[in-house]
Design a protein around this motif. Structure first.
Motif, PDB file in Angstrom:
ATOM      1  N   SER A   1      78.984  -8.610  17.801  1.00 59.50           N
ATOM      2  CA  SER A   1      79.055  -9.448  18.983  1.00 59.50           C
ATOM      3  C   SER A   1      77.862  -8.799  19.855  1.00 59.50           C
ATOM      4  CB  SER A   1      80.298  -8.845  20.060  1.00 59.50           C
ATOM      5  OG  SER A   1      81.395  -9.335  19.642  1.00 59.50           O
ATOM      6  N   VAL A   2      77.110  -9.843  20.742  1.00 58.76           N
ATOM      7  CA  VAL A   2      76.051  -9.570  21.379  1.00 58.76           C
ATOM      8  C   VAL A   2      76.508  -9.803  22.824  1.00 58.76           C
ATOM      9  CG1 VAL A   2      73.671 -10.328  21.747  1.00 58.76           C
ATOM     10  CG2 VAL A   2      74.469 -10.244  19.484  1.00 58.76           C
ATOM     11  N   PHE A   3      76.041  -8.664  23.689  1.00 57.27           N
ATOM     12  CA  PHE A   3      76.140  -8.828  25.357  1.00 57.27           C
ATOM     13  C   PHE A   3      75.169  -8.942  25.883  1.00 57.27           C
ATOM     14  CE2 PHE A   3      79.865  -6.996  23.400  1.00 57.27           C
ATOM     15  CZ  PHE A   3      80.842  -7.774  23.834  1.00 57.27           C
ATOM     16  N   ARG A   4      74.690 -10.044  27.053  1.00 59.89           N
ATOM     17  CA  ARG A   4      73.354  -9.888  27.751  1.00 59.89           C
ATOM     18  C   ARG A   4      73.799  -9.591  28.997  1.00 59.89           C
ATOM     19  NH1 ARG A   4      73.020 -13.558  23.587  1.00 59.89           N
ATOM     20  NH2 ARG A   4      71.083 -13.513  22.293  1.00 59.89           N
ATOM     21  N   GLY A   5      72.944  -8.795  29.665  1.00 61.45           N
ATOM     22  CA  GLY A   5      73.158  -8.543  31.263  1.00 61.45           C
ATOM     23  C   GLY A   5      74.388  -7.606  31.479  1.00 61.45           C
ATOM     24  N   GLY A   6      74.892  -6.650  30.460  1.00 57.41           N
ATOM     25  CA  GLY A   6      75.889  -6.008  30.794  1.00 57.41           C
ATOM     26  C   GLY A   6      77.108  -6.374  29.988  1.00 57.41           C
ATOM     27  N   LEU A   7      78.052  -5.559  29.920  1.00 50.90           N
ATOM     28  CA  LEU A   7      79.326  -5.710  29.281  1.00 50.90           C
ATOM     29  C   LEU A   7      80.429  -6.271  30.237  1.00 50.90           C
ATOM     30  CD1 LEU A   7      79.632  -2.379  27.387  1.00 50.90           C
ATOM     31  CD2 LEU A   7      78.721  -4.574  26.571  1.00 50.90           C
ATOM     32  N   PRO A   8      81.315  -7.290  29.773  1.00 52.73           N
ATOM     33  CA  PRO A   8      82.538  -7.852  30.542  1.00 52.73           C
ATOM     34  C   PRO A   8      83.267  -6.557  30.865  1.00 52.73           C
ATOM     35  CG  PRO A   8      81.917  -9.147  28.411  1.00 52.73           C
ATOM     36  CD  PRO A   8      81.118  -7.869  28.423  1.00 52.73           C
ATOM     37  N   LYS A   9      84.092  -6.731  31.770  1.00 57.11           N
ATOM     38  CA  LYS A   9      85.120  -5.761  32.369  1.00 57.11           C
ATOM     39  C   LYS A   9      86.195  -5.336  31.310  1.00 57.11           C
ATOM     40  CE  LYS A   9      84.807  -6.661  37.243  1.00 57.11           C
ATOM     41  NZ  LYS A   9      85.551  -7.183  38.440  1.00 57.11           N
ATOM     42  N   GLU A  10      86.547  -6.801  30.468  1.00 57.66           N
ATOM     43  CA  GLU A  10      87.527  -6.515  29.242  1.00 57.66           C
ATOM     44  C   GLU A  10      86.946  -5.383  28.266  1.00 57.66           C
ATOM     45  OE1 GLU A  10      86.247  -9.456  30.490  1.00 57.66           O
ATOM     46  OE2 GLU A  10      88.216 -10.254  31.403  1.00 57.66           O
ATOM     47  N   VAL A  11      85.594  -5.422  28.005  1.00 54.47           N
ATOM     48  CA  VAL A  11      85.161  -4.741  26.824  1.00 54.47           C
ATOM     49  C   VAL A  11      85.000  -3.463  27.594  1.00 54.47           C
ATOM     50  CG1 VAL A  11      82.965  -4.338  25.613  1.00 54.47           C
ATOM     51  CG2 VAL A  11      83.679  -6.692  25.849  1.00 54.47           C
ATOM     52  N   GLU A  12      84.681  -3.177  28.764  1.00 55.65           N
ATOM     53  CA  GLU A  12      84.426  -1.661  29.451  1.00 55.65           C
ATOM     54  C   GLU A  12      86.044  -1.250  29.262  1.00 55.65           C
ATOM     55  OE1 GLU A  12      82.243   0.034  30.219  1.00 55.65           O
ATOM     56  OE2 GLU A  12      80.514  -1.420  30.408  1.00 55.65           O
ATOM     57  N   LYS A  13      87.016  -2.012  29.501  1.00 53.79           N
ATOM     58  CA  LYS A  13      88.479  -1.292  29.552  1.00 53.79           C
ATOM     59  C   LYS A  13      88.590  -0.886  27.887  1.00 53.79           C
ATOM     60  CE  LYS A  13      90.369  -3.902  33.162  1.00 53.79           C
ATOM     61  NZ  LYS A  13      91.262  -4.925  33.551  1.00 53.79           N
ATOM     62  N   LEU A  14      88.223  -1.547  27.117  1.00 59.50           N
ATOM     63  CA  LEU A  14      88.317  -1.357  25.505  1.00 59.50           C
ATOM     64  C   LEU A  14      87.512  -0.052  25.305  1.00 59.50           C
ATOM     65  CD1 LEU A  14      88.033  -4.849  23.778  1.00 59.50           C
ATOM     66  CD2 LEU A  14      90.238  -3.528  24.159  1.00 59.50           C
ATOM     67  N   LYS A  15      86.463   0.036  25.798  1.00 56.38           N
ATOM     68  CA  LYS A  15      85.623   1.269  25.549  1.00 56.38           C
ATOM     69  C   LYS A  15      86.436   2.659  26.192  1.00 56.38           C
ATOM     70  CE  LYS A  15      81.088   1.536  26.648  1.00 56.38           C
ATOM     71  NZ  LYS A  15      80.066   1.011  27.377  1.00 56.38           N
ATOM     72  N   GLU A  16      87.242   2.348  27.151  1.00 57.80           N
ATOM     73  CA  GLU A  16      87.942   3.530  27.870  1.00 57.80           C
ATOM     74  C   GLU A  16      89.002   3.941  26.866  1.00 57.80           C
ATOM     75  OE1 GLU A  16      89.150   2.634  31.678  1.00 57.80           O
ATOM     76  OE2 GLU A  16      87.037   2.275  32.473  1.00 57.80           O
ATOM     77  N   LYS A  17      89.961   2.563  26.334  1.00 57.37           N
ATOM     78  CA  LYS A  17      90.980   2.927  25.482  1.00 57.37           C
ATOM     79  C   LYS A  17      90.765   3.498  24.021  1.00 57.37           C
ATOM     80  CE  LYS A  17      94.904   0.275  23.529  1.00 57.37           C
ATOM     81  NZ  LYS A  17      95.732  -1.092  23.663  1.00 57.37           N
ATOM     82  N   TYR A  18      89.459   3.038  23.672  1.00 58.50           N
ATOM     83  CA  TYR A  18      89.073   3.472  22.529  1.00 58.50           C
ATOM     84  C   TYR A  18      87.563   4.283  22.356  1.00 58.50           C
ATOM     85  CZ  TYR A  18      92.375   0.003  20.879  1.00 58.50           C
ATOM     86  OH  TYR A  18      93.706  -0.937  20.749  1.00 58.50           O
TER      87      TYR A  18
END
Length: 100
Positions: free
Chosen positions: A42-59
């Motif tokens: 996956s490629v993200f431009r201009g920062g990560l979406p909130k959902e992805v940030e939540k996944l980073k917290e969970k994992y």
């Protein structure tokens, strides 16, 4: 003359250059966490979406698997080589995701 000065001020204001926002690309080289939201590659431009940030917290193990564009090719190659730092990070993240 008052009209000219006003026009000059307006043209000066429009000439101001504002710093452009850096839209840096971030690549995810870890295992798929949630299909369609966070897949390997996956490629993200201009920062990560909130959902992805939540996944980073969970994992938290996936955190180091978000790579800037300039290090992407090197990191992807190292994920494939057993025993490298990125390979170990990938395998640990995969175990964490599958264990939940």
């Amino acid at each position: 003359m008052a009209i000219k000065k006003t026009e000059e001020k307006k043209s000066e204001a429009t000439k101001k250059e504002y710093p452009k926002k850096k839209r840096e690309s971030i690549y995810y080289i870890g295992p798929t966490v949630k299909r369609g939201l966070l897949d390997n590659g996956s490629v993200f431009r201009g920062g990560l979406p909130k959902e992805v940030e939540k996944l980073k917290e969970k994992y938290p193990g996936i955190q180091p698997l978000f790579i800037p564009k300039d290090k992407y090719i090197e990191a992807v190659n190292k994920v494939r080589i057993q025993g490298t730092k990125f390979n170990i990070l990938y395998e640990n993240a995969k175990k964490d995701i599958e264990g939940r």
